[in-house]
Design a protein around this motif. Structure first.
Motif, PDB file in Angstrom:
ATOM      1  N   TYR A  66       1.017  -1.189   0.129  1.00 18.79           N
ATOM      2  CA  TYR A  66      -0.008   0.182  -0.098  1.00 18.79           C
ATOM      3  C   TYR A  66       0.791   1.420  -0.125  1.00 18.79           C
ATOM      4  N   THR A 149      -7.248   1.884   0.417  1.00 24.19           N
ATOM      5  CA  THR A 149      -6.963   0.379   0.502  1.00 24.19           C
ATOM      6  C   THR A 149      -8.206  -0.368   0.344  1.00 24.19           C
ATOM      7  N   LYS A 153      -9.507   1.057  -3.216  1.00 25.90           N
ATOM      8  CA  LYS A 153      -8.205   1.107  -3.932  1.00 25.90           C
ATOM      9  C   LYS A 153      -8.554   0.473  -5.429  1.00 25.90           C
TER      10      LYS A 153
END
Length: 282
Positions: A66, A149, A153
């Motif tokens: 990430y 995330t 994401k």
């Protein structure tokens, strides 16, 4: 009140065998779990390039998926100004050769832990990173730097996968212009090398070193004839040496056969003498 020795020991940097300094990484202020980064000064002289100076490059291991290049740059900017950040799947030398390809035409990157090379503007930033306390984590996601995330994401990556046709056409045109320019430069360089290797009035050929250290060969007819004659003479010498070798081996074989023949004759003569011997005790 003076701090205790225990608290003072915790404020020191965590150094493990191998010369790596351990930095704690925390995704946000609310999260409890931490991730560990292993940093070390980059000192591989075989990879010394203008992109990775030995005195200003930091080598980082175990970068989580990430953390993008921008996130890593922001995280380490607190130690000093960062010139560049390079993330790779595994350690390796920097490749500067080849055309610059847009991210649209690049293969999909692997989603996993990476290694990084961070180049600072000043060498003092390396000292600041290596002396950073393990108890003070680096926070990835903040209000000023939000990091998406999970499902957010994936949605962002899906939306960014689409590109406007006009932008795509501009990228293709730019790539083809660079490709044509590079081909013209290579053709011009090859033409200059060919002109330099032309024979002069006395029949001499000037042989120069070609592109990227390769030795250029003369392409004139006279030079090719000389090379052919040289190969013929070399072949004749090899055939003559092979003949001498065969003659020497044949002589050795005849000598061995003659020795064997004499050995058999001597063996028969000894047997005959033993048979003719008479026993006379008195």
């Amino acid at each position: 009140m003076a701090p205790t020795k225990k608290k003072h020991a915790r404020s020191k940097a965590c150094v493990i065998p191998g010369g790596f300094t351990v930095l704690s990484l925390q995704f946000s202020e609310e999260t409890v779990s931490r991730h560990s980064l292993y940093v070390k000064e980059h000192r591989v002289r075989a990879e010394q390039t203008s992109r990775r100076p030995l005195d200003r490059t930091l080598f980082v291991l175990n970068i989580p998926p990430y953390c993008s290049q921008d996130v890593v740059k922001d995280l380490f900017s607190q130690f000093g100004s960062v010139d560049s950040v390079e993330l790779k799947d595994h350690p390796g030398s920097f490749q500067e050769s080849g055309p610059i390809v847009s991210k649209v035409f690049r293969p999909a990157e692997k989603q996993g832990f990476k290694v990084g090379y961070i180049v600072f503007q000043n060498s003092s930033s390396l000292t600041a990173v290596k002396s950073h306390s393990y108890d003070v984590p680096l926070v990835v996601c903040t209000e000023q730097r939000p990091v998406r995330t999970g499902l957010q994401k994936w949605v962002q990556q899906y939306q960014e996968s689409f590109i406007h046709p006009d932008k795509l056409q501009k990228k293709v045109d730019f790539f083809m212009q660079e490709y044509d320019k590079r081909k013209e430069e290579e053709a011009e360089q090859q033409k200059q090398e060919t002109e330099q290797q032309q024979e002069d009035e006395d029949g001499w050929v000037k042989v120069t070193r070609g592109h990227k250290g390769t030795k250029a060969r003369p392409h004139s007819e006279a030079a090719n004839q000389r090379t052919l004659q040289k190969e013929i003479r070399k072949k004749k010498r090899k055939e003559l040496m092979n003949f001498y070798t065969w003659q020497h081996r044949n002589t050795q074989k005849e000598h061995i056969a003659e020795l064997r023949k004499k050995f058999e004759e001597d063996k028969q003569r000894i047997a005959l003498l033993r048979a003719q011997r008479k026993f006379k005790p008195y």
